[in-house]
Design a protein around this motif. Structure first.
Motif, PDB file in Angstrom:
ATOM      1  N   GLY A  39       0.822  -1.209   0.000  1.00 57.27           N
ATOM      2  CA  GLY A  39       0.000   0.000   0.000  1.00 57.27           C
ATOM      3  C   GLY A  39       0.852   1.254   0.000  1.00 57.27           C
ATOM      4  N   GLN A  40       1.949   1.210   0.724  1.00 56.61           N
ATOM      5  CA  GLN A  40       2.828   2.376   0.777  1.00 56.61           C
ATOM      6  C   GLN A  40       3.523   2.584  -0.560  1.00 56.61           C
ATOM      7  OE1 GLN A  40       5.382   1.558   4.093  1.00 56.61           O
ATOM      8  NE2 GLN A  40       4.036   2.659   5.531  1.00 56.61           N
ATOM      9  N   GLU A  41       3.924   1.497  -1.215  1.00 51.45           N
ATOM     10  CA  GLU A  41       4.582   1.617  -2.513  1.00 51.45           C
ATOM     11  C   GLU A  41       3.670   2.282  -3.522  1.00 51.45           C
ATOM     12  OE1 GLU A  41       6.464  -1.718  -4.464  1.00 51.45           O
ATOM     13  OE2 GLU A  41       7.441  -2.231  -2.579  1.00 51.45           O
ATOM     14  N   GLY A  42       2.428   1.849  -3.557  1.00 48.42           N
ATOM     15  CA  GLY A  42       1.470   2.435  -4.485  1.00 48.42           C
ATOM     16  C   GLY A  42       1.282   3.914  -4.226  1.00 48.42           C
ATOM     17  N   GLY A  43       1.246   4.302  -2.952  1.00 48.46           N
ATOM     18  CA  GLY A  43       1.106   5.720  -2.598  1.00 48.46           C
ATOM     19  C   GLY A  43       2.325   6.514  -3.013  1.00 48.46           C
ATOM     20  N   THR A  44       3.509   5.924  -2.844  1.00 45.34           N
ATOM     21  CA  THR A  44       4.748   6.594  -3.231  1.00 45.34           C
ATOM     22  C   THR A  44       4.809   6.769  -4.743  1.00 45.34           C
ATOM     23  OG1 THR A  44       5.885   5.648  -1.334  1.00 45.34           O
ATOM     24  CG2 THR A  44       7.256   6.492  -3.105  1.00 45.34           C
ATOM     25  N   GLN A  45       4.448   5.713  -5.473  1.00 43.00           N
ATOM     26  CA  GLN A  45       4.461   5.804  -6.930  1.00 43.00           C
ATOM     27  C   GLN A  45       3.440   6.828  -7.410  1.00 43.00           C
ATOM     28  OE1 GLN A  45       3.843   1.772  -8.217  1.00 43.00           O
ATOM     29  NE2 GLN A  45       6.002   1.228  -8.005  1.00 43.00           N
ATOM     30  N   SER A  46       2.289   6.873  -6.782  1.00 42.03           N
ATOM     31  CA  SER A  46       1.257   7.833  -7.157  1.00 42.03           C
ATOM     32  C   SER A  46       1.744   9.258  -6.901  1.00 42.03           C
ATOM     33  CB  SER A  46      -0.019   7.561  -6.360  1.00 42.03           C
ATOM     34  OG  SER A  46      -0.994   8.534  -6.630  1.00 42.03           O
ATOM     35  N   GLY A  47       2.406   9.458  -5.760  1.00 40.86           N
ATOM     36  CA  GLY A  47       2.944  10.782  -5.434  1.00 40.86           C
ATOM     37  C   GLY A  47       4.027  11.206  -6.403  1.00 40.86           C
ATOM     38  N   GLU A  48       4.889  10.271  -6.781  1.00 37.22           N
ATOM     39  CA  GLU A  48       5.947  10.579  -7.749  1.00 37.22           C
ATOM     40  C   GLU A  48       5.355  10.929  -9.100  1.00 37.22           C
ATOM     41  OE1 GLU A  48       8.554   7.212  -7.778  1.00 37.22           O
ATOM     42  OE2 GLU A  48       9.381   7.666  -5.805  1.00 37.22           O
ATOM     43  N   LYS A  49       4.306  10.194  -9.497  1.00 36.86           N
ATOM     44  CA  LYS A  49       3.655  10.464 -10.776  1.00 36.86           C
ATOM     45  C   LYS A  49       3.021  11.854 -10.765  1.00 36.86           C
ATOM     46  CE  LYS A  49       0.206   8.702 -14.048  1.00 36.86           C
ATOM     47  NZ  LYS A  49       0.135   9.985 -14.676  1.00 36.86           N
ATOM     48  N   GLU A  50       2.392  12.215  -9.645  1.00 39.33           N
ATOM     49  CA  GLU A  50       1.777  13.543  -9.531  1.00 39.33           C
ATOM     50  C   GLU A  50       2.834  14.636  -9.631  1.00 39.33           C
ATOM     51  OE1 GLU A  50      -0.746  13.958  -6.111  1.00 39.33           O
ATOM     52  OE2 GLU A  50      -1.786  12.078  -6.558  1.00 39.33           O
ATOM     53  N   MET A  51       3.968  14.425  -8.953  1.00 36.77           N
ATOM     54  CA  MET A  51       5.044  15.415  -9.018  1.00 36.77           C
ATOM     55  C   MET A  51       5.582  15.534 -10.435  1.00 36.77           C
ATOM     56  SD  MET A  51       7.077  14.952  -5.357  1.00 36.77           S
ATOM     57  CE  MET A  51       8.596  14.781  -6.198  1.00 36.77           C
ATOM     58  N   THR A  52       5.766  14.403 -11.110  1.00 41.52           N
ATOM     59  CA  THR A  52       6.263  14.403 -12.483  1.00 41.52           C
ATOM     60  C   THR A  52       5.268  15.090 -13.405  1.00 41.52           C
ATOM     61  OG1 THR A  52       7.485  12.360 -12.093  1.00 41.52           O
ATOM     62  CG2 THR A  52       7.062  12.950 -14.386  1.00 41.52           C
ATOM     63  N   ASP A  53       3.990  14.767 -13.241  1.00 39.01           N
ATOM     64  CA  ASP A  53       2.961  15.399 -14.069  1.00 39.01           C
ATOM     65  C   ASP A  53       2.939  16.907 -13.854  1.00 39.01           C
ATOM     66  OD1 ASP A  53       2.248  12.957 -15.100  1.00 39.01           O
ATOM     67  OD2 ASP A  53       0.430  12.729 -13.879  1.00 39.01           O
ATOM     68  N   GLN A  54       3.047  17.330 -12.588  1.00 42.47           N
ATOM     69  CA  GLN A  54       3.037  18.764 -12.280  1.00 42.47           C
ATOM     70  C   GLN A  54       4.258  19.447 -12.892  1.00 42.47           C
ATOM     71  OE1 GLN A  54       3.136  19.689  -8.105  1.00 42.47           O
ATOM     72  NE2 GLN A  54       2.427  21.775  -8.440  1.00 42.47           N
ATOM     73  N   LEU A  55       5.413  18.811 -12.790  1.00 41.43           N
ATOM     74  CA  LEU A  55       6.634  19.367 -13.372  1.00 41.43           C
ATOM     75  C   LEU A  55       6.487  19.509 -14.880  1.00 41.43           C
ATOM     76  CD1 LEU A  55       9.623  20.231 -13.091  1.00 41.43           C
ATOM     77  CD2 LEU A  55      10.214  17.842 -13.451  1.00 41.43           C
ATOM     78  N   LEU A  56       6.000  18.461 -15.539  1.00 44.16           N
ATOM     79  CA  LEU A  56       5.842  18.496 -16.992  1.00 44.16           C
ATOM     80  C   LEU A  56       4.792  19.524 -17.415  1.00 44.16           C
ATOM     81  CD1 LEU A  56       6.071  14.695 -17.835  1.00 44.16           C
ATOM     82  CD2 LEU A  56       7.808  16.455 -18.190  1.00 44.16           C
ATOM     83  N   ASP A  57       3.746  19.692 -16.607  1.00 44.63           N
ATOM     84  CA  ASP A  57       2.714  20.688 -16.918  1.00 44.63           C
ATOM     85  C   ASP A  57       3.268  22.106 -16.855  1.00 44.63           C
ATOM     86  OD1 ASP A  57       0.822  18.727 -17.327  1.00 44.63           O
ATOM     87  OD2 ASP A  57      -0.097  18.941 -15.331  1.00 44.63           O
ATOM     88  N   ASN A  58       4.343  22.309 -16.093  1.00 45.44           N
ATOM     89  CA  ASN A  58       4.932  23.637 -15.930  1.00 45.44           C
ATOM     90  C   ASN A  58       6.040  23.929 -16.933  1.00 45.44           C
ATOM     91  OD1 ASN A  58       3.292  24.414 -13.808  1.00 45.44           O
ATOM     92  ND2 ASN A  58       4.643  23.541 -12.271  1.00 45.44           N
ATOM     93  N   LEU A  59       6.305  23.013 -17.859  1.00 41.15           N
ATOM     94  CA  LEU A  59       7.365  23.218 -18.851  1.00 41.15           C
ATOM     95  C   LEU A  59       6.774  23.615 -20.193  1.00 41.15           C
ATOM     96  CD1 LEU A  59       9.694  20.192 -18.024  1.00 41.15           C
ATOM     97  CD2 LEU A  59      10.020  22.578 -17.382  1.00 41.15           C
ATOM     98  N   ARG A  60       7.454  24.521 -20.876  1.00 42.07           N
ATOM     99  CA  ARG A  60       7.024  24.982 -22.196  1.00 42.07           C
ATOM    100  C   ARG A  60       8.214  25.002 -23.131  1.00 42.07           C
ATOM    101  NH1 ARG A  60       3.141  24.262 -19.691  1.00 42.07           N
ATOM    102  NH2 ARG A  60       1.361  25.598 -19.291  1.00 42.07           N
ATOM    103  N   THR A  61       7.934  24.875 -24.415  1.00 44.48           N
ATOM    104  CA  THR A  61       8.988  25.003 -25.422  1.00 44.48           C
ATOM    105  C   THR A  61       9.181  26.486 -25.725  1.00 44.48           C
ATOM    106  OG1 THR A  61       7.473  24.930 -27.294  1.00 44.48           O
ATOM    107  CG2 THR A  61       8.322  22.803 -26.477  1.00 44.48           C
ATOM    108  N   PRO A  62      10.327  26.863 -26.269  1.00 42.20           N
ATOM    109  CA  PRO A  62      10.521  28.255 -26.667  1.00 42.20           C
ATOM    110  C   PRO A  62       9.443  28.733 -27.655  1.00 42.20           C
ATOM    111  CG  PRO A  62      12.625  27.151 -26.606  1.00 42.20           C
ATOM    112  CD  PRO A  62      11.579  26.092 -26.408  1.00 42.20           C
ATOM    113  N   ALA A  63       9.003  27.850 -28.543  1.00 49.06           N
ATOM    114  CA  ALA A  63       7.966  28.227 -29.513  1.00 49.06           C
ATOM    115  C   ALA A  63       6.653  28.555 -28.804  1.00 49.06           C
ATOM    116  CB  ALA A  63       7.755  27.102 -30.521  1.00 49.06           C
ATOM    117  N   GLN A  64       6.296  27.773 -27.790  1.00 52.16           N
ATOM    118  CA  GLN A  64       5.061  28.039 -27.051  1.00 52.16           C
ATOM    119  C   GLN A  64       5.146  29.372 -26.309  1.00 52.16           C
ATOM    120  OE1 GLN A  64       5.205  24.341 -24.819  1.00 52.16           O
ATOM    121  NE2 GLN A  64       3.325  23.608 -25.820  1.00 52.16           N
ATOM    122  N   ILE A  65       6.295  29.650 -25.718  1.00 54.54           N
ATOM    123  CA  ILE A  65       6.471  30.905 -24.985  1.00 54.54           C
ATOM    124  C   ILE A  65       6.435  32.089 -25.949  1.00 54.54           C
ATOM    125  CG2 ILE A  65       8.107  32.248 -23.605  1.00 54.54           C
ATOM    126  CD1 ILE A  65       8.962  29.517 -22.365  1.00 54.54           C
TER     127      ILE A  65
END
Length: 109
Positions: free
Chosen positions: A4-30
């Protein structure tokens, strides 16, 4: 128990990764977003070059990504403007430098 803890850790890591990727833009987008403002024209190349100079670009493979948190830094005026030196200017600067060195040697004799 541990599963149960592993699943929670993986879910938290995925959320952090998703949030990080959502905050990145290409120079063309900017550039596209900034150019949408009236009276402003900015190319993705300009964004790319300034991001490199400021050290805020993140390379992933051959792609460059910039955090949306760093976009205000791109919009600030730089203290010194980088001016590329042409071959002719570079040669002239080199000649002046060598002449100064020669003059200094002759004066020290």
């Amino acid at each position: 128990m541990g599963g149960g803890q592993e699943g929670g850790t993986q879910s938290g890591e995925k959320e952090m990764t998703d949030q990080l990727l959502d905050n990145l833009r290409t120079p063309a987008q900017i550039a596209e977003r900034i150019t949408a403002s009236p009276g402003i024209h900015l190319t993705d190349r300009t964004v790319w070059e300034k991001a490199r100079r400021l050290g805020i670009a993140k390379k992933v493979g051959r792609s460059m990504l910039i955090s949306i948190d760093d976009v205000p830094k791109l919009l600030q005026q730089e203290k010194e403007r980088h001016v590329p030196i042409s071959k002719a200017n570079a040669l002239e600067i080199l000649r002046r430098h060598r002449k100064k060195q020669e003059n200094a040697k002759q004066e020290s004799k």
